[in-house]
Design a protein around this motif. Structure first.
Motif, mmCIF file in Angstrom:
data_model
loop_
_atom_site.group_PDB
_atom_site.id
_atom_site.type_symbol
_atom_site.label_atom_id
_atom_site.label_comp_id
_atom_site.label_asym_id
_atom_site.label_seq_id
_atom_site.Cartn_x
_atom_site.Cartn_y
_atom_site.Cartn_z
ATOM 1 N N LEU A 189 2.138 -111.476 8.879
ATOM 2 C CA LEU A 189 1.405 -110.689 9.951
ATOM 3 C C LEU A 189 2.061 -109.301 9.929
ATOM 4 N N GLN A 190 3.165 -109.037 9.772
ATOM 5 C CA GLN A 190 3.653 -107.526 9.903
ATOM 6 C C GLN A 190 3.170 -106.717 8.794
ATOM 7 N N ALA A 191 2.704 -107.482 7.334
ATOM 8 C CA ALA A 191 2.237 -106.860 6.225
ATOM 9 C C ALA A 191 0.809 -106.650 6.522
ATOM 10 N N LEU A 192 0.299 -107.828 7.240
ATOM 11 C CA LEU A 192 -1.035 -107.548 7.530
ATOM 12 C C LEU A 192 -1.398 -106.255 8.586
ATOM 13 N N GLN A 193 -0.433 -106.353 9.605
ATOM 14 C CA GLN A 193 -0.806 -105.078 10.374
ATOM 15 C C GLN A 193 -0.430 -103.802 9.756
ATOM 16 N N ASP A 194 0.405 -103.786 8.818
ATOM 17 C CA ASP A 194 0.631 -102.329 8.044
ATOM 18 C C ASP A 194 -0.608 -102.030 7.386
ATOM 19 N N ALA A 195 -1.130 -103.051 6.785
ATOM 20 C CA ALA A 195 -2.362 -102.932 5.914
ATOM 21 C C ALA A 195 -3.574 -102.202 6.553
ATOM 22 N N ILE A 196 -3.743 -102.871 8.003
ATOM 23 C CA ILE A 196 -4.787 -102.644 8.862
ATOM 24 C C ILE A 196 -4.472 -101.149 9.163
ATOM 25 N N ALA A 197 -3.429 -100.641 9.576
ATOM 26 C CA ALA A 197 -3.052 -99.373 9.931
ATOM 27 C C ALA A 197 -3.391 -98.190 8.869
ATOM 28 N N ALA A 198 -3.148 -98.672 7.583
ATOM 29 C CA ALA A 198 -3.250 -97.838 6.441
ATOM 30 C C ALA A 198 -4.934 -97.886 6.127
ATOM 31 N N ASP A 199 -5.266 -98.933 6.375
ATOM 32 C CA ASP A 199 -7.001 -98.853 6.295
ATOM 33 C C ASP A 199 -7.780 -97.980 7.240
ATOM 34 N N ALA A 200 -7.190 -97.946 8.608
ATOM 35 C CA ALA A 200 -7.635 -97.360 9.526
ATOM 36 C C ALA A 200 -7.531 -96.022 9.462
#
Length: 308
Positions: free
Chosen positions: A287-298
């Motif tokens: 989930l942390q990697a997913l959260q980081d990816a979402i932040a980068a996507d945003a």
């Protein structure tokens, strides 16, 4: 703009129009040319469009994956934006599929809707087993005092603009190419449903919709603009996929995070306008990697959309 879903008992006010004919899936630049031709031939008459609902392909090939670029409400809205006062959404089922081309001209176009002029693309075909082409339509229309304008295909550097081409580029991850052929950003519509609230827990609350009968574009992350039920436009970042990091879902969903927005959208229909493809769907290691990816996507989506 009025939607009429039967050719029987058409109100007198809706009869006697100049009528654009076609499936009009997507309502792209080629379709717009047909409507312009219908209006240009008889500007003294109200402009209407005649289409079929469901799309004939959905009737004949019900097991095909969903392919619609525009379901009826979106199609009618786009036709209305091009000047159509009335959209005749003729029910397509066994009865219409079995109707001869001559009967279609007589019963639907002449007696049913009282068309005074018709416009269609050069490849328009209709009637049982597509037995009527534009040459047939011209002869039968003339017998009944109905005019006809046959419109050549609108082309670009890659060839004729078509719904098939638009579907292909969307599935390949090129919404910009689709927008060029549509004359506007492609939009997915759906009712926001309650998910598992994981996005909220990760700090990125999302509005979730299912695609239903609409085409599934390339799975991945997009910069989007969301049209809310009240007409407001809100920028955001969206993911089309089946959430592989979370174990996978049986059906594809669209999850969209709206930038700088707070409010309850559950149960409301939203339109998600696809602006740019950012990256392909991916499975992350936790989930942390997913959260980081979402932040980068945003961050990437904000940059693409030109907002801070």
């Amino acid at each position: 703009m009025t939607i009429i879903q039967d050719w029987h008992g058409v109100p007198e006010a809706a009869r006697g129009a100049t009528v654009a004919l076609g499936n009009f899936d997507g309502v792209h630049l080629g379709h717009a040319a047909v409507l312009r031709a219908a209006h240009g031939a008889r500007p003294d008459l109200p402009l209407a469009a005649l289409t079929f609902e469901p799309h004939p392909r959905e009737h004949f090939r019900p097991d095909d994956p969903p392919f619609r670029l525009t379901v009826l409400a979106a199609k009618a809205e786009a036709l209305g934006a091009l000047g159509a006062r009335t959209v005749f959404a003729i029910p397509f089922g066994e009865k219409l599929a079995a109707m001869s081309a001559e009967s279609f001209v007589e019963e639907v176009l002449h007696q049913g809707i009282g068309a005074k002029h018709l416009a269609c693309g050069a490849d328009f075909a209709f009637g049982h087993r597509r037995g009527g082409d534009v040459a047939f339509l011209a002869r039968e229309a003339e017998k009944r005092g109905i005019g006809l304008t046959v419109v050549p295909a609108v082309t670009d550097a890659a060839g004729p603009v078509s719904s098939t081409r638009i579907r292909r580029v969307l599935q390949d991850g090129y919404p910009d190419l689709a927008a060029a052929m549509l004359g506007r950003d492609w939009e997915l519509r759906g009712e926001v449903f309650h998910g598992d609230k994981l996005g909220r827990e990760l700090g990125w609350p999302t509005a979730n919709i299912l695609l239903g009968r609409q085409l599934e574009p390339a799975r991945g992350v997009y910069a989007v603009t969301v049209r809310l039920a009240d007409g407001r436009l809100v920028p955001g970042v969206a993911n089309v996929g089946r959430r592989p990091t979370l174990g996978g879902d049986p059906v594809t969903r669209l999850e969209v995070h709206l930038f700088d927005f707070s409010g309850d959208l559950y149960g409301q229909e939203i339109g998600v306008r696809i602006r740019a493809f950012l990256r392909a769907d991916a499975k992350f290691d936790g989930l942390q990697a997913l959260q980081d990816a979402i932040a980068a996507d945003a961050r990437n989506a904000r940059r693409v959309l030109g907002i801070s």
